[in-house]
Scaffold this motif. Sequence first.
Motif, PDB file in Angstrom:
ATOM      1  N   LEU A  63       0.822  -1.211   0.000  1.00 59.82           N
ATOM      2  CA  LEU A  63       0.000   0.000   0.000  1.00 59.82           C
ATOM      3  C   LEU A  63       0.859   1.264   0.000  1.00 59.82           C
ATOM      4  CD1 LEU A  63      -2.998  -0.628   2.444  1.00 59.82           C
ATOM      5  CD2 LEU A  63      -3.130  -0.028   0.044  1.00 59.82           C
ATOM      6  N   ASP A  64       2.152   1.106   0.286  1.00 56.12           N
ATOM      7  CA  ASP A  64       3.057   2.256   0.338  1.00 56.12           C
ATOM      8  C   ASP A  64       3.461   2.756  -1.042  1.00 56.12           C
ATOM      9  OD1 ASP A  64       3.014   2.130   3.108  1.00 56.12           O
ATOM     10  OD2 ASP A  64       4.736   0.780   3.184  1.00 56.12           O
ATOM     11  N   GLN A  65       3.320   1.921  -2.063  1.00 56.83           N
ATOM     12  CA  GLN A  65       3.750   2.301  -3.416  1.00 56.83           C
ATOM     13  C   GLN A  65       2.536   2.546  -4.300  1.00 56.83           C
ATOM     14  OE1 GLN A  65       6.228  -0.966  -4.631  1.00 56.83           O
ATOM     15  NE2 GLN A  65       8.018  -0.146  -3.592  1.00 56.83           N
ATOM     16  N   ASN A  66       2.476   3.728  -4.902  1.00 54.64           N
ATOM     17  CA  ASN A  66       1.386   4.039  -5.831  1.00 54.64           C
ATOM     18  C   ASN A  66       1.592   3.271  -7.130  1.00 54.64           C
ATOM     19  OD1 ASN A  66       0.449   5.822  -3.924  1.00 54.64           O
ATOM     20  ND2 ASN A  66       1.240   7.645  -4.955  1.00 54.64           N
ATOM     21  N   CYS A  67       0.577   2.567  -7.573  1.00 54.00           N
ATOM     22  CA  CYS A  67       0.673   1.826  -8.835  1.00 54.00           C
ATOM     23  C   CYS A  67      -0.712   1.458  -9.336  1.00 54.00           C
ATOM     24  CB  CYS A  67       1.530   0.574  -8.672  1.00 54.00           C
ATOM     25  SG  CYS A  67       0.832  -0.676  -7.588  1.00 54.00           S
ATOM     26  N   SER A  68      -0.764   1.005 -10.592  1.00 52.32           N
ATOM     27  CA  SER A  68      -1.979   0.472 -11.190  1.00 52.32           C
ATOM     28  C   SER A  68      -1.713  -0.964 -11.589  1.00 52.32           C
ATOM     29  CB  SER A  68      -2.380   1.282 -12.424  1.00 52.32           C
ATOM     30  OG  SER A  68      -2.702   2.597 -12.060  1.00 52.32           O
ATOM     31  N   VAL A  69      -2.657  -1.836 -11.336  1.00 50.93           N
ATOM     32  CA  VAL A  69      -2.493  -3.252 -11.646  1.00 50.93           C
ATOM     33  C   VAL A  69      -3.638  -3.678 -12.552  1.00 50.93           C
ATOM     34  CG1 VAL A  69      -2.347  -5.571 -10.684  1.00 50.93           C
ATOM     35  CG2 VAL A  69      -1.441  -3.641  -9.384  1.00 50.93           C
ATOM     36  N   GLU A  70      -3.290  -4.187 -13.730  1.00 50.88           N
ATOM     37  CA  GLU A  70      -4.297  -4.709 -14.643  1.00 50.88           C
ATOM     38  C   GLU A  70      -4.516  -6.180 -14.314  1.00 50.88           C
ATOM     39  OE1 GLU A  70      -3.079  -4.021 -18.650  1.00 50.88           O
ATOM     40  OE2 GLU A  70      -3.256  -1.855 -18.466  1.00 50.88           O
ATOM     41  N   ILE A  71      -5.736  -6.519 -13.985  1.00 49.43           N
ATOM     42  CA  ILE A  71      -6.082  -7.897 -13.652  1.00 49.43           C
ATOM     43  C   ILE A  71      -6.880  -8.445 -14.828  1.00 49.43           C
ATOM     44  CG2 ILE A  71      -7.183  -9.410 -11.961  1.00 49.43           C
ATOM     45  CD1 ILE A  71      -7.008  -6.970  -9.996  1.00 49.43           C
ATOM     46  N   LYS A  72      -6.174  -9.131 -15.730  1.00 43.55           N
ATOM     47  CA  LYS A  72      -6.809  -9.714 -16.921  1.00 43.55           C
ATOM     48  C   LYS A  72      -6.891 -11.218 -16.719  1.00 43.55           C
ATOM     49  CE  LYS A  72      -5.071  -6.281 -20.157  1.00 43.55           C
ATOM     50  NZ  LYS A  72      -4.246  -6.038 -21.349  1.00 43.55           N
ATOM     51  N   THR A  73      -8.098 -11.737 -16.757  1.00 37.52           N
ATOM     52  CA  THR A  73      -8.304 -13.172 -16.590  1.00 37.52           C
ATOM     53  C   THR A  73      -9.302 -13.657 -17.631  1.00 37.52           C
ATOM     54  OG1 THR A  73     -10.159 -12.980 -15.071  1.00 37.52           O
ATOM     55  CG2 THR A  73      -7.948 -12.940 -14.097  1.00 37.52           C
ATOM     56  N   GLU A  74      -9.558 -14.949 -17.622  1.00 37.83           N
ATOM     57  CA  GLU A  74     -10.555 -15.512 -18.535  1.00 37.83           C
ATOM     58  C   GLU A  74     -11.964 -15.032 -18.207  1.00 37.83           C
ATOM     59  OE1 GLU A  74     -11.578 -19.803 -17.458  1.00 37.83           O
ATOM     60  OE2 GLU A  74      -9.608 -19.525 -16.508  1.00 37.83           O
ATOM     61  N   TYR A  75     -12.150 -14.513 -16.984  1.00 36.70           N
ATOM     62  CA  TYR A  75     -13.472 -14.071 -16.544  1.00 36.70           C
ATOM     63  C   TYR A  75     -13.739 -12.608 -16.862  1.00 36.70           C
ATOM     64  CZ  TYR A  75     -12.682 -18.304 -13.860  1.00 36.70           C
ATOM     65  OH  TYR A  75     -12.379 -19.587 -13.492  1.00 36.70           O
ATOM     66  N   GLY A  76     -12.686 -11.824 -17.071  1.00 39.91           N
ATOM     67  CA  GLY A  76     -12.872 -10.411 -17.358  1.00 39.91           C
ATOM     68  C   GLY A  76     -11.654  -9.584 -16.980  1.00 39.91           C
ATOM     69  N   PHE A  77     -11.869  -8.280 -16.868  1.00 47.81           N
ATOM     70  CA  PHE A  77     -10.797  -7.319 -16.640  1.00 47.81           C
ATOM     71  C   PHE A  77     -11.161  -6.402 -15.478  1.00 47.81           C
ATOM     72  CE2 PHE A  77      -9.386  -2.951 -17.351  1.00 47.81           C
ATOM     73  CZ  PHE A  77      -8.014  -3.121 -17.394  1.00 47.81           C
ATOM     74  N   ASN A  78     -10.191  -6.162 -14.599  1.00 46.72           N
ATOM     75  CA  ASN A  78     -10.329  -5.174 -13.524  1.00 46.72           C
ATOM     76  C   ASN A  78      -9.059  -4.338 -13.489  1.00 46.72           C
ATOM     77  OD1 ASN A  78     -12.016  -7.599 -12.692  1.00 46.72           O
ATOM     78  ND2 ASN A  78     -12.698  -6.097 -11.200  1.00 46.72           N
ATOM     79  N   LEU A  79      -9.205  -3.050 -13.239  1.00 46.63           N
ATOM     80  CA  LEU A  79      -8.048  -2.171 -13.072  1.00 46.63           C
ATOM     81  C   LEU A  79      -8.009  -1.732 -11.618  1.00 46.63           C
ATOM     82  CD1 LEU A  79      -5.645  -0.614 -14.224  1.00 46.63           C
ATOM     83  CD2 LEU A  79      -7.211   1.264 -14.712  1.00 46.63           C
TER      84      LEU A  79
END
Length: 135
Positions: A63-79
């Motif tokens: 939580l100390d580092q600002n970042c964006s994580v792309e969660i791409k799976t067979e079920y869909g996408f979350n940012l």
Amino acid sequence: MRETKARKLDQTKKNRKMKNDIIFVSALFGVILVAVLGMLLFRTSGDTVTVTVDGKTFGEYSLDQNCSVEIKTEYGFNLLVIKDGKAYVESASCPDGICSKHRPISYDGESIICLPNKVVVSIDKQDASAPDIIL
């Protein structure tokens, strides 16, 4: 004469019942209030964001580092966005979008869940004093 005594007795019983009900509801309300205040006052900030997809760990992030994580799976996408010590889902491919409307999380035990995409974002507190392995 007997009727008036019977009515007075019935009225006394009703008053006593109502008084006991009021005492019970007040005590119950007090217990709930103390429990909620205790949870709010003694919650701790987390330091790790754990992302799981369909029950399997996708990644762990600080939580100390600002970042964006792309969660791409067979079920869909979350940012997932981690910014200023808080994590939130900025966008998602799920039809209802409840996860992207959830407020940012930062306390130990909080989570954001996207059921259609089978994604769980949770906050954990890593205890530095706990041993890594117990033999």
